[in-house]
Scaffold this motif. Structure first.
Motif, PDB file in Angstrom:
ATOM      1  N   LEU A  46       7.438  -7.363 -15.629  1.00  0.00           N
ATOM      2  CA  LEU A  46       6.492  -7.996 -14.718  1.00  0.00           C
ATOM      3  C   LEU A  46       6.847  -9.438 -14.388  1.00  0.00           C
ATOM      4  O   LEU A  46       6.240 -10.037 -13.491  1.00  0.00           O
ATOM      5  CB  LEU A  46       5.080  -7.949 -15.316  1.00  0.00           C
ATOM      6  CG  LEU A  46       4.499  -6.549 -15.532  1.00  0.00           C
ATOM      7  CD1 LEU A  46       3.193  -6.632 -16.313  1.00  0.00           C
ATOM      8  CD2 LEU A  46       4.271  -5.853 -14.196  1.00  0.00           C
ATOM      9  N   GLY A  74       2.476  -2.799  -8.772  1.00  0.00           N
ATOM     10  CA  GLY A  74       3.280  -1.599  -8.978  1.00  0.00           C
ATOM     11  C   GLY A  74       4.101  -1.233  -7.758  1.00  0.00           C
ATOM     12  O   GLY A  74       4.467  -0.066  -7.578  1.00  0.00           O
ATOM     13  N   ARG A 134      -5.270  -7.588  -6.872  1.00  0.00           N
ATOM     14  CA  ARG A 134      -4.868  -6.363  -7.589  1.00  0.00           C
ATOM     15  C   ARG A 134      -6.064  -5.755  -8.306  1.00  0.00           C
ATOM     16  O   ARG A 134      -6.135  -4.543  -8.510  1.00  0.00           O
ATOM     17  CB  ARG A 134      -3.757  -6.691  -8.606  1.00  0.00           C
ATOM     18  CG  ARG A 134      -3.340  -5.500  -9.468  1.00  0.00           C
ATOM     19  CD  ARG A 134      -2.798  -4.385  -8.594  1.00  0.00           C
ATOM     20  NE  ARG A 134      -2.373  -3.226  -9.359  1.00  0.00           N
ATOM     21  CZ  ARG A 134      -3.154  -2.189  -9.673  1.00  0.00           C
ATOM     22  NH1 ARG A 134      -4.434  -2.201  -9.320  1.00  0.00           N
ATOM     23  NH2 ARG A 134      -2.673  -1.161 -10.330  1.00  0.00           N
ATOM     24  N   LEU A 192      -1.488  -0.008 -14.696  1.00  0.00           N
ATOM     25  CA  LEU A 192      -0.032  -0.148 -14.548  1.00  0.00           C
ATOM     26  C   LEU A 192       0.706   0.902 -15.366  1.00  0.00           C
ATOM     27  O   LEU A 192       1.758   1.409 -14.945  1.00  0.00           O
ATOM     28  CB  LEU A 192       0.400  -1.550 -14.962  1.00  0.00           C
ATOM     29  CG  LEU A 192      -0.078  -2.694 -14.062  1.00  0.00           C
ATOM     30  CD1 LEU A 192       0.309  -4.046 -14.656  1.00  0.00           C
ATOM     31  CD2 LEU A 192       0.485  -2.547 -12.651  1.00  0.00           C
ATOM     32  N   GLN A 195       0.587   4.061 -13.459  1.00  0.00           N
ATOM     33  CA  GLN A 195       1.468   3.974 -12.292  1.00  0.00           C
ATOM     34  C   GLN A 195       2.934   4.132 -12.675  1.00  0.00           C
ATOM     35  O   GLN A 195       3.780   4.309 -11.801  1.00  0.00           O
ATOM     36  CB  GLN A 195       1.290   2.627 -11.585  1.00  0.00           C
ATOM     37  CG  GLN A 195       0.076   2.532 -10.686  1.00  0.00           C
ATOM     38  CD  GLN A 195       0.025   1.200  -9.975  1.00  0.00           C
ATOM     39  OE1 GLN A 195      -0.564   0.241 -10.446  1.00  0.00           O
ATOM     40  NE2 GLN A 195       0.678   1.119  -8.814  1.00  0.00           N
ATOM     41  N   VAL A 197       4.654   1.720 -14.191  1.00  0.00           N
ATOM     42  CA  VAL A 197       5.321   0.420 -14.127  1.00  0.00           C
ATOM     43  C   VAL A 197       6.021   0.123 -15.441  1.00  0.00           C
ATOM     44  O   VAL A 197       7.088  -0.492 -15.479  1.00  0.00           O
ATOM     45  CB  VAL A 197       4.304  -0.691 -13.781  1.00  0.00           C
ATOM     46  CG1 VAL A 197       4.952  -2.067 -13.830  1.00  0.00           C
ATOM     47  CG2 VAL A 197       3.707  -0.441 -12.401  1.00  0.00           C
TER      48      VAL A 197
END
Length: 506
Positions: A46, A74, A134, A192, A195, A197
């Motif tokens: 990140l 993401g 977000r 996240l 997703q 990520v």
């Protein structure tokens, strides 16, 4: 009746300290540094540094912010695959895919129709609002600046027109992982993770050293089903869980071996389970015990003690052997609690360096060194709480008064010191100040920190409950709560609280 206090031997104290140290080692740092947070975000993909490192003391550019915000949405993989530029001619080549992705998704408009301002510093408010979108896509800039948002408080946003440092951006982003997302109804870390990520393995490896683990019992569906399990979480992300249990698991203690003892109650019986702190694999310890609730107590030598509240409402005390973890009921350690409803919640178990103590309406009791009987050391007054200082013990007293509505529990106005010979003397009388000490918080550098009901501040609509510090001459507010919610710390309360320091006449 007062008897001299019994002290633990050196070996017992060593065992107690070893257990305490093992437990403390599991706890994460209370104040992680920006460097630690940056490393965590780096491991999660990140946040990236430059060829000069993380450069946390430098202001963040709008281009760097675009990259970081895209990752928190993401969208990095999609941005790099599409690599579609926005209608800006000043974005750095490495920032073009990210700025384009943010523009296409309505998350940035640039500083003009043709300029994004990629190399300009981004302000604190601009970054906070971009990142906060977000969590809530409908975030409005003006609203965040005026009232604050999830990612930044109102006080932080008040200084939001200055450039944000990269280290500050890291702090906001790291703290944002625990904030709830409006669309997913879960925190950002979980969103996240789903997703893709980052992986659960990467999350646990990076985040656990920062925030530590939380172990709790969770219902598997409707609580009435009686199906529970123990879960190990990092910021509410489940890292491991146990097999189903028939009752709600309540943590008893953590052993130096890496095990955690739990109790689960079903049909008036308590079953003790040992859970591996890493895998949460369970094994039953001993046979089920009669009881409806277990009270954590502490260590005396090589044995861990706890109390089970029986169906008659008494306390039956048990200990677990340090080797095979078998539960042993001490026949001499059964305490008959007062069945009067007004005494509900007035029994408290305490582990002090001098041994194991029971604070209760009947006084103060201590388990003897052999661990096979419980003896009274203070009588004639009800004892609310106790804390150790050297060879002596501080304790608070309490009383009840009858009103037209029934019994009203009154926290005691005094704190007394019980010396090694069993003699008690008052060291603090809160009555002239309207303070009723309840329980102790800690003891540092000879100063007592205790929670108290403040009669001077109480109003019919609002109950004030504060932590106070007593230094032997004057008492001052340490922290303040209103209706159970912490309102502010001592520093920011200084102008609001009247009679900040209250001196005792000497």
């Amino acid at each position: 009746m007062k008897r001299p206090l019994k002290r633990l031997c050196a070996a017992s104290l060593t065992a107690l300290l070893l257990i305490g140290g093992a437990r403390a080692a599991e706890q994460a740092s209370l104040a992680p540094t920006q460097e630690q947070l940056a490393q965590m975000l780096f491991e999660l993909g990140l946040f990236r540094g430059t060829d000069q490192g993380f450069e946390l003391e430098r202001s963040m550019t709008r281009g760097e912010a675009a990259v970081m915000v895209t990752r928190f949405f993401g969208g990095e993989e999609e941005a790099l695959e599409q690599n579609q530029p926005a209608p800006f001619d000043d974005a750095s080549s490495w920032a073009v895919p990210y700025v384009g992705w943010l523009y296409r998704n309505g998350l940035t408009q640039g500083i003009s129709k043709t300029k994004y301002g990629s190399s300009q510093s981004i302000t604190f408010a601009q970054f906070a609002v971009m990142l906060n979108r977000r969590l809530d896509p409908e975030t409005r800039y003006e609203q965040c600046v005026e009232f604050g948002c999830q990612i930044a408080s109102q006080d932080q946003m008040a200084q939001g027109d200055r450039p944000i440092l990269r280290g500050e951006a890291v702090e906001l982003a790291a703290n944002g992982l625990s904030c709830m997302t409006k669309a997913d109804s879960q925190n950002l870390a979980m969103a996240l993770l789903e997703q893709g990520v980052f992986t659960l393995e990467a999350w646990e490896k990076a985040a656990a050293p920062i925030w530590g683990y939380e172990y709790r019992g969770y219902s598997m569906g409707d609580e009435s089903s009686g199906e529970w399990r123990i879960e190990k979480r990092v910021l509410d992300v489940v890292a491991a869980h146990s097999q189903p249990l028939p009752g709600q698991p309540i943590e008893l203690c953590r052993l130096g071996t890496g095990e955690i003892l739990y109790t689960a109650e079903q049909a008036g019986q308590l079953t003790i389970y040992s859970a591996d702190s890493q895998t949460l694999a369970l094994r039953q310890v001993g046979q089920p015990l009669e009881g409806r609730y277990a009270w954590d107590w502490g260590w005396l030598g090589d044995f861990y003690y706890f109390a089970a509240e029986t169906k008659e409402g008494d306390l039956a005390f048990y200990r677990t052997d340090g080797q095979d973890r078998q539960m042993i009921q001490e026949k001499g350690l059964v305490f008959a609690m007062n069945k009067d409803p007004k005494f509900n919640g007035t029994y408290r178990l305490r582990q002090l360096p001098q041994g194991l103590f029971l604070c209760c309406p009947e006084g103060l009791y201590q388990v003897n060194r052999a661990g096979d009987s419980i003896e009274q050391v203070v009588s004639g007054t009800a004892v609310r709480d106790a804390i150790s200082q050297g060879e002596g013990i501080y304790y608070t007293t309490f009383a009840f008064r009858q009103t037209e509505y029934g019994w009203d529990q009154q926290d005691g106005a005094q704190i007394l010191l019980l010396d090694e010979e069993g003699n008690a003397s008052a060291v603090f009388d809160g009555q002239p100040l309207g303070l009723h000490p309840n329980r102790f918080s800690r003891l540092e550098d000879g100063k007592l920190y205790f929670f108290a009901d403040d009669q001077a501040r109480r109003t019919p609509k609002e109950e004030s409950y504060c932590e106070y510090c007593w230094d032997g001459r004057r008492v001052s507010v340490s922290r303040s709560w209103t209706n159970g919610q912490e309102s502010a710390d001592f520093a920011s309360e200084q102008l609001r609280l009247d009679n900040l320091y209250r001196e005792m006449g000497q």
